[in-house]
Write an enzyme that holds these catalytic residues in place. Structure first.
Site, PDB file in Angstrom:
ATOM      1  N   HIS A   1       4.370  14.980  17.444  1.00 33.37           N
ATOM      2  CA  HIS A   1       3.378  15.313  18.488  1.00 33.37           C
ATOM      3  C   HIS A   1       4.011  16.026  19.689  1.00 33.37           C
ATOM      4  O   HIS A   1       3.287  16.534  20.552  1.00 33.37           O
ATOM      5  CB  HIS A   1       2.668  14.055  18.995  1.00 33.37           C
ATOM      6  CG  HIS A   1       1.788  13.405  17.978  1.00 33.37           C
ATOM      7  ND1 HIS A   1       0.792  14.085  17.317  1.00 33.37           N
ATOM      8  CD2 HIS A   1       1.761  12.129  17.500  1.00 33.37           C
ATOM      9  CE1 HIS A   1       0.186  13.259  16.467  1.00 33.37           C
ATOM     10  NE2 HIS A   1       0.755  12.068  16.562  1.00 33.37           N
TER      11      HIS A   1
ATOM     12  N   ASP B   1       1.422   6.057   8.335  1.00 33.59           N
ATOM     13  CA  ASP B   1       0.245   5.423   8.940  1.00 33.59           C
ATOM     14  C   ASP B   1      -1.065   5.798   8.259  1.00 33.59           C
ATOM     15  O   ASP B   1      -2.136   5.354   8.685  1.00 33.59           O
ATOM     16  CB  ASP B   1       0.180   5.713  10.452  1.00 33.59           C
ATOM     17  CG  ASP B   1       0.524   7.142  10.802  1.00 33.59           C
ATOM     18  OD1 ASP B   1       0.662   7.979   9.889  1.00 33.59           O
ATOM     19  OD2 ASP B   1       0.665   7.435  12.018  1.00 33.59           O
TER      20      ASP B   1
ATOM     21  N   HIS C   1      -1.826  11.486  11.418  1.00 33.84           N
ATOM     22  CA  HIS C   1      -2.198  12.321  12.568  1.00 33.84           C
ATOM     23  C   HIS C   1      -1.686  13.748  12.376  1.00 33.84           C
ATOM     24  O   HIS C   1      -0.589  13.945  11.832  1.00 33.84           O
ATOM     25  CB  HIS C   1      -1.579  11.747  13.851  1.00 33.84           C
ATOM     26  CG  HIS C   1      -1.944  10.325  14.118  1.00 33.84           C
ATOM     27  ND1 HIS C   1      -1.118   9.264  13.775  1.00 33.84           N
ATOM     28  CD2 HIS C   1      -3.049   9.802  14.695  1.00 33.84           C
ATOM     29  CE1 HIS C   1      -1.718   8.129  14.130  1.00 33.84           C
ATOM     30  NE2 HIS C   1      -2.878   8.420  14.686  1.00 33.84           N
TER      31      HIS C   1
ATOM     32  N   ASP D   1       1.920  12.361   7.722  1.00 32.88           N
ATOM     33  CA  ASP D   1       1.460  11.389   8.721  1.00 32.88           C
ATOM     34  C   ASP D   1      -0.070  11.498   8.840  1.00 32.88           C
ATOM     35  O   ASP D   1      -0.638  12.569   8.641  1.00 32.88           O
ATOM     36  CB  ASP D   1       2.116  11.712  10.070  1.00 32.88           C
ATOM     37  CG  ASP D   1       1.902  10.633  11.112  1.00 32.88           C
ATOM     38  OD1 ASP D   1       2.818   9.818  11.314  1.00 32.88           O
ATOM     39  OD2 ASP D   1       0.811  10.609  11.730  1.00 32.88           O
TER      40      ASP D   1
END
Ligand SMILES: [Zn+2]
Length: 308
Positions: free
Chosen positions: A126, A244, A165, A163
């Site tokens: 991120h 995740d 996200h 991931d």
């Protein structure tokens, strides 16, 4: 051929507070699992070095790097984003997380090992060129990719990110750079609410709806990632390995299970075997349910060994 595990104790000392899901126990859970399964005996273990300023500047603006160095507190907790904080160990942890991926690149490029897993935190995907975000300070995988390009003259580096996200930071840094192909799956709509409408030639985003299963994930990989990876002919395959999207992880709402991580790892190893002399450098991103995280990392590493 050998597999390397790169980590450092500093990465366990980075702590953003008692109830923060991105917690030191994540690495302890992975380490315990590696010991319990005997994988620890198989892996070649390396201490992560500190990333150099030059390595960081390949992925981040110089004034942003200065900001992070200046923000590092001597005591207590300093928040640098709504959900990202630093304690007195965090700067070194972040430098080692990025340095781990760069060392991983060195190890595969020098032929010392075939695959590398960096068990590091803080995660990185991120972190944008000029912004800390989503538990991330420096973009570890992007630092590693540019190390491969700058140090070894690679012309085609693939980064894949499973991931849950979207890796907005990686996309921000590599967007438009034709030397890097960035392939991602992520839950959409969901944090960080980016990537679903990207239209850039070197970015391959495959958003998945809430509730998507491993079958849907595998279909997205087969339809969107693999054809582009094969056409790209990467000289190095890098993985932003967040776990995740696991069904046991309540950070999000995808339904992957351990064997899905083994499956995708095998597919990526096949791409690497075909084009990149087998070279794969993987780095931990998310994954917050400790048991599922540890088992998924085990599945990921066993897939490197060809056990799946
Ligand atoms: Zn994540």
């Amino acid at each position: 051929m050998a597999i390397a595990y790169v980590s450092h104790y500093d990465c366990q000392m980075h702590d953003m507070g008692h109830h923060h899901p991105e917690q030191p126990a994540r690495l302890s859970a992975i380490n315990d699992r590696l010991i319990a399964t005997g994988l620890e005996m198989v892996l070649h273990q390396y201490d992560a070095p500190l990333a150099t300023r030059e390595m960081l500047e390949a992925a981040h603006d110089s004034d942003y790097i200065d900001e992070i160095f200046a923000a590092a507190p001597k005591e207590g907790i300093k928040w640098v984003d709504g959900d990202t904080a630093m304690n007195k160990y965090s700067l070194n942890a972040a430098l080692r997380a990025a340095g781990a991926v760069a060392l991983g690149v060195d190890l595969v490029m020098e032929g010392k090992v075939k695959q590398v897993f960096c068990g590091v935190r803080p995660p990185g995907h991120h972190a944008e060129r000029h912004r800390a975000m989503g538990f991330c300070l420096f973009n570890n995988i992007a630092v590693g990719a540019y190390h491969a390009i700058n140090q070894y003259g690679l012309k085609r580096v693939a980064i894949v990110d499973f991931d849950v996200h979207h890796g907005n930071g990686t996309e921000d840094i590599v967007s438009g750079d034709e030397r890097i192909l960035f392939c991602s799956t992520f839950q959409h709509p969901f944090y960080p609410h980016s990537g679903y409408d990207t239209d850039v030639p070197n970015i391959v985003n495959a958003p998945l709806p809430s509730g998507a299963t491993g079958k849907q994930f595998r279909e997205a990989v087969e339809q969107h990632w693999l054809p582009r990876l094969e056409a790209f002919e990467p000289e190095l395959v890098m993985i932003s390995a967040g776990f995740d999207a696991h069904q046991a992880d309540d950070m999000a709402n995808l339904q992957l299970i351990d064997s899905d991580y083994a499956w995708v790892t095998r597919r990526l190893c096949e791409v690497a075997d075909r084009w990149a002399q087998g070279r794969v450098v993987s780095s931990l991103e998310g994954g917050y349910e400790l048991h599922a995280l540890a088992r998924s990392v085990e599945a990921h590493l066993k897939a490197f060994l060809g056990e799946n």
